[in-house]
Design an enzyme around this catalytic site. Structure first.
Site, PDB file in Angstrom:
ATOM      1  N   ASP A  27       0.849  -1.186   0.000  1.00  0.00           N
ATOM      2  CA  ASP A  27       0.000   0.000   0.000  1.00  0.00           C
ATOM      3  C   ASP A  27       0.888   1.241   0.000  1.00  0.00           C
ATOM      4  O   ASP A  27       1.782   1.374   0.845  1.00  0.00           O
ATOM      5  CB  ASP A  27      -0.912   0.006   1.231  1.00  0.00           C
ATOM      6  N   GLU A  58      -4.905   2.204  -4.115  1.00  0.00           N
ATOM      7  CA  GLU A  58      -3.442   2.234  -4.078  1.00  0.00           C
ATOM      8  C   GLU A  58      -2.872   0.980  -3.439  1.00  0.00           C
ATOM      9  O   GLU A  58      -1.709   0.950  -3.037  1.00  0.00           O
ATOM     10  CB  GLU A  58      -2.956   3.480  -3.333  1.00  0.00           C
TER      11      GLU A  58
END
Length: 327
Positions: free
Chosen positions: A191, A234
């Site tokens: 992430d 993301e």
């Protein structure tokens, strides 16, 4: 000359024959229109993929050494084979013969058990265990078009990595194989740190450019048999077949450092980012599923976020403030 005239058609034919005799015309079939034998493989998850038959013998089964590997306990190790009889004559209609290899549960062609070598016809359906293999004869142009459609269905449009749907199917396939043969398998969940701030400050166009570049970094640090996917937003996932926990830790730390040192160039500012990574390894001794491995890697990722970001955390292993394993 009247092309509808029978006499004129005869003259044209005679002219073509004479030209060929004189070596003036060489008739050939364009490669794009030459036909090739292919299999469309449907597994239990409804995923389909093309397999082009390009060798004299194609073996099918669950042995790791076969040409088409099917992960199904109902399938024999070398279950069946397809023999391409006229592979040395590419301008002819392909002659591919299906043979059962004395399999335990049999090979079925269009619903009937195969008891002897049988010539495959365009559109035939071969059933082996829970898998259907559809046989087609296609031109190169048709095959390329089909592959483009499949790419659109399985690839994340922004990053070029696998999308989440395709990821789930491929991950499950690798998980089943690793579990059956007790082969190492590790999963990374990644992430980008503080990515929301980039979108809020510079807009989604800049955010998309960052995601595209991050995907290229990921692809540059993964091996050909690894499976990298965009999990959502993301967050990304990388499945590492044939990779132990220690090997995966080396890959994860190398990727973390590469992102930290990378300058993301956008239409706006040049940006520096970091990534947090969670890592988990398959456990042969417990009755776990692929979803458990994902949950474990995700839990390790959340811990990496809580402990300061820009670090790698391993599920079930304690680390210090620098992300180093505590012994």
């Amino acid at each position: 000359m009247n092309l509808d005239s029978t006499e004129d058609k005869r003259k044209l034919s005679a002219m073509d024959t004479h030209a060929q005799d004189q070596g003036e015309v060489e008739l050939s079939v364009p490669e794009s229109s030459a036909v090739r034998p292919v299999l469309m493989i449907f597994d239990t998850n409804k995923l389909h993929e093309w397999y082009m038959i390009v060798q004299e013998e194609t073996r099918i089964g669950r042995d790791p050494e076969v040409d088409i590997l099917l992960n199904d306990d109902a399938i024999s190790r070398i279950h069946a084979r397809i023999v391409f009889e006229n592979i040395d004559r590419p301008l002819e209609e392909p002659r591919c013969v299906l043979e059962d290899n004395d399999s335990r549960n049999g090979t079925y062609l269009n619903g009937k058990r195969v008891s002897q070598p049988t010539l495959l016809r365009n559109g035939d359906r071969v059933f082996i265990g829970s898998t259907c293999l559809a046989y087609f004869v296609r031109t190169e142009l048709e095959i390329n078009s089909d592959q483009k459609l499949r790419s659109l269905a399985t690839t994340d449009a922004l990053t070029g990595l696998a999308n989440r749907g395709f990821m789930a199917i491929e991950f499950q396939r690798e998980y089943d194989r690793s579990k059956r043969y007790r082969r190492p398998l590790s999963l990374l969940m990644l992430d980008l740190d503080n990515f929301k701030k980039i979108n809020d400050t510079y807009g989604h166009t800049v955010g998309d450019q960052v995601l595209e570049q991050f995907a290229r970094v990921v692809m540059g640090k993964t091996r050909v048999h690894d499976i990298a996917a965009r999990y959502g937003g993301e967050e990304f996932a990388i499945l590492l077949p044939e990779t132990s926990l220690q090997g995966a830790l080396v890959i994860a730390e190398r990727l973390r450092k590469t992102v930290q040192n990378h300058e993301f160039q956008t239409k706006g500012p040049r940006l520096r980012l970091t990534v947090s990574i969670g890592l988990a390894e398959i456990d042969y001794l417990s009755e776990t599923r692929m979803t458990d491995l994902v949950d474990q890697a995700d839990e390790a990722l959340l811990r990496a976020k809580r402990e300061g970001k820009n670090r790698v955390c391993v599920w079930g292993v304690e680390t210090n403030s620098r992300g180093e394993t505590v012994t």
